[in-house]
Each structure stands twice: as structure tokens, then as C-alpha cells.
Scaffold this motif. Sequence first.
Motif, PDB file in Angstrom:
ATOM      1  N   VAL A 153       0.838  -1.201   0.000  1.00  0.00           N
ATOM      2  CA  VAL A 153       0.000   0.000   0.000  1.00  0.00           C
ATOM      3  C   VAL A 153       0.873   1.251   0.000  1.00  0.00           C
ATOM      4  CG1 VAL A 153      -1.611   1.346   1.419  1.00  0.00           C
ATOM      5  CG2 VAL A 153      -2.022  -1.085   1.023  1.00  0.00           C
ATOM      6  N   ASN A 154       1.919   1.266   0.815  1.00  0.00           N
ATOM      7  CA  ASN A 154       2.809   2.429   0.867  1.00  0.00           C
ATOM      8  C   ASN A 154       3.445   2.710  -0.495  1.00  0.00           C
ATOM      9  OD1 ASN A 154       2.235   2.657   3.576  1.00  0.00           O
ATOM     10  ND2 ASN A 154       4.147   1.696   4.239  1.00  0.00           N
ATOM     11  N   GLU A 155       3.728   1.662  -1.230  1.00  0.00           N
ATOM     12  CA  GLU A 155       4.373   1.820  -2.525  1.00  0.00           C
ATOM     13  C   GLU A 155       3.399   2.221  -3.636  1.00  0.00           C
ATOM     14  OE1 GLU A 155       6.858  -0.945  -5.669  1.00  0.00           O
ATOM     15  OE2 GLU A 155       6.914  -1.446  -3.531  1.00  0.00           O
ATOM     16  N   HIS A 156       2.153   1.725  -3.582  1.00  0.00           N
ATOM     17  CA  HIS A 156       1.248   1.871  -4.724  1.00  0.00           C
ATOM     18  C   HIS A 156       0.029   2.763  -4.497  1.00  0.00           C
ATOM     19  CE1 HIS A 156       3.331  -1.098  -7.167  1.00  0.00           C
ATOM     20  NE2 HIS A 156       3.455  -1.817  -6.071  1.00  0.00           N
ATOM     21  N   TYR A 157      -0.361   3.023  -3.263  1.00  0.00           N
ATOM     22  CA  TYR A 157      -1.601   3.784  -3.050  1.00  0.00           C
ATOM     23  C   TYR A 157      -1.350   5.281  -3.037  1.00  0.00           C
ATOM     24  CZ  TYR A 157      -5.810   5.619  -0.862  1.00  0.00           C
ATOM     25  OH  TYR A 157      -6.941   6.340  -0.582  1.00  0.00           O
ATOM     26  N   ARG A 158      -2.080   5.990  -3.871  1.00  0.00           N
ATOM     27  CA  ARG A 158      -2.058   7.451  -3.915  1.00  0.00           C
ATOM     28  C   ARG A 158      -3.499   7.921  -3.842  1.00  0.00           C
ATOM     29  NH1 ARG A 158       2.086   6.213  -2.790  1.00  0.00           N
ATOM     30  NH2 ARG A 158       4.025   6.229  -3.924  1.00  0.00           N
ATOM     31  N   PRO A 159      -3.899   8.571  -2.739  1.00  0.00           N
ATOM     32  CA  PRO A 159      -5.293   9.016  -2.636  1.00  0.00           C
ATOM     33  C   PRO A 159      -5.631  10.019  -3.739  1.00  0.00           C
ATOM     34  CG  PRO A 159      -4.083   9.425  -0.587  1.00  0.00           C
ATOM     35  CD  PRO A 159      -3.094   8.922  -1.584  1.00  0.00           C
ATOM     36  N   GLU A 160      -6.852   9.952  -4.220  1.00  0.00           N
ATOM     37  CA  GLU A 160      -7.282  10.902  -5.238  1.00  0.00           C
ATOM     38  C   GLU A 160      -7.427  12.276  -4.602  1.00  0.00           C
ATOM     39  OE1 GLU A 160     -10.607   9.912  -7.681  1.00  0.00           O
ATOM     40  OE2 GLU A 160     -10.042   7.809  -7.743  1.00  0.00           O
ATOM     41  N   PRO A 161      -6.976  13.316  -5.293  1.00  0.00           N
ATOM     42  CA  PRO A 161      -7.130  14.657  -4.727  1.00  0.00           C
ATOM     43  C   PRO A 161      -8.607  15.024  -4.639  1.00  0.00           C
ATOM     44  CG  PRO A 161      -6.226  14.767  -6.944  1.00  0.00           C
ATOM     45  CD  PRO A 161      -6.308  13.329  -6.572  1.00  0.00           C
ATOM     46  N   LYS A 162      -8.953  15.721  -3.561  1.00  0.00           N
ATOM     47  CA  LYS A 162     -10.342  16.120  -3.377  1.00  0.00           C
ATOM     48  C   LYS A 162     -10.660  17.286  -4.298  1.00  0.00           C
ATOM     49  CE  LYS A 162     -10.558  14.411   1.235  1.00  0.00           C
ATOM     50  NZ  LYS A 162     -10.936  14.540   2.573  1.00  0.00           N
TER      51      LYS A 162
END
Length: 173
Positions: A147-156
Motif C-alpha cells: 500500500v505504501n508503494e502503490h496507493y495514492r489518494p485521489e485529490p479532493k
Amino acid sequence: MRKQNLDNPWISYRWVPQEVLPDFGQFHSQDLEQEKIVGQFLGRDAEGESWLFTGFELSLFPDEAEGYYLNVSATIPCWFVMWRLEEDFERFLDEQSIPLAKADTNFAVPHRICVSYNEAGRLLDGGESVDTVPMSDEHASWLQEYVNEHYRPEPKKRHRPASFKGADRPAEE
């Protein structure tokens, strides 16, 4: 899978996933080359029966990273086990275990293992039976690394109120 005996006037047992273990070669099977799910009887006690199913492969995908994030950020990260009650269960069991399962008309067979909340939700929406099994700290930290490597939250995105959008809004009736 665990077939738990119940003290209930309507049903005598229920099926629940008991544990998810990685296979590093300790569960050797002739059917491993065929990538086929194979179940074998482990034992019976006063509370029920235990069955081991092998042949699952877990693949992680970058586009499912949000579902993995939701899992590892939960209070108790878990495995999601999708299973079905099969009437034609002989094809999923090894030859020595088939006679032990013949007492039942249908049999719980796990078909898929995943770690994404979103994927488990889609399976549930499709009418499948999905149960959870708590994940060990070792497996949770492995998933956290992914998750640390691949997850990028979508900007609000800010939604502008209708009063600031201009005169192109629909006329009131």
C-alpha cells in the motif's frame, strides 16, 4: 474451512473459514501443476471438522490499492474468503477425503482469496458468500508495504455551489 457443529433446532452445523496460510511448499499436491483447488480432510473433534484447501494464488494489482488501504487501515486487517456450497464437490476433494464428505448433499468450497475491501464488496454485491479471517501481523505489514508503494489518494475536488455557476443553470418552474 471449518464445519462447526451447532446446538440449534433448525440447522446442525455451519461452515466458516478458519485460517489462511501461505503455501511455501509445505502443502504438496499432485494437482498443484494444474492450478486446481484441492481439499483434504484434516480431522474431526467434538466441535466439528476441519478441511484444508490448497491451490489458491493471491495477486495484487496497483489499481486495487485503495481496497488494500481500506483493509490495512481497519482495526483488524483480514483475508476475504469467497466460498460456495457445492453440490458437485467431489471434483474439489482429494480421493481419500471424498468418502468422508459423502454424508452431506452439499459442501463448502472456497473459490477465491483476496485482501481488497473493494473486491470483497463487489463479490458480495454479486451474491457470493464472503467471510473474513483475521490477518497475522506479518501479513498485514507485508500488505502495508504494498500500500505504501502503490496507493495514492485521489485529490479532493471542490464542488462550487450552484449560485456561483452562472446563468446557465436550469430555470425554476
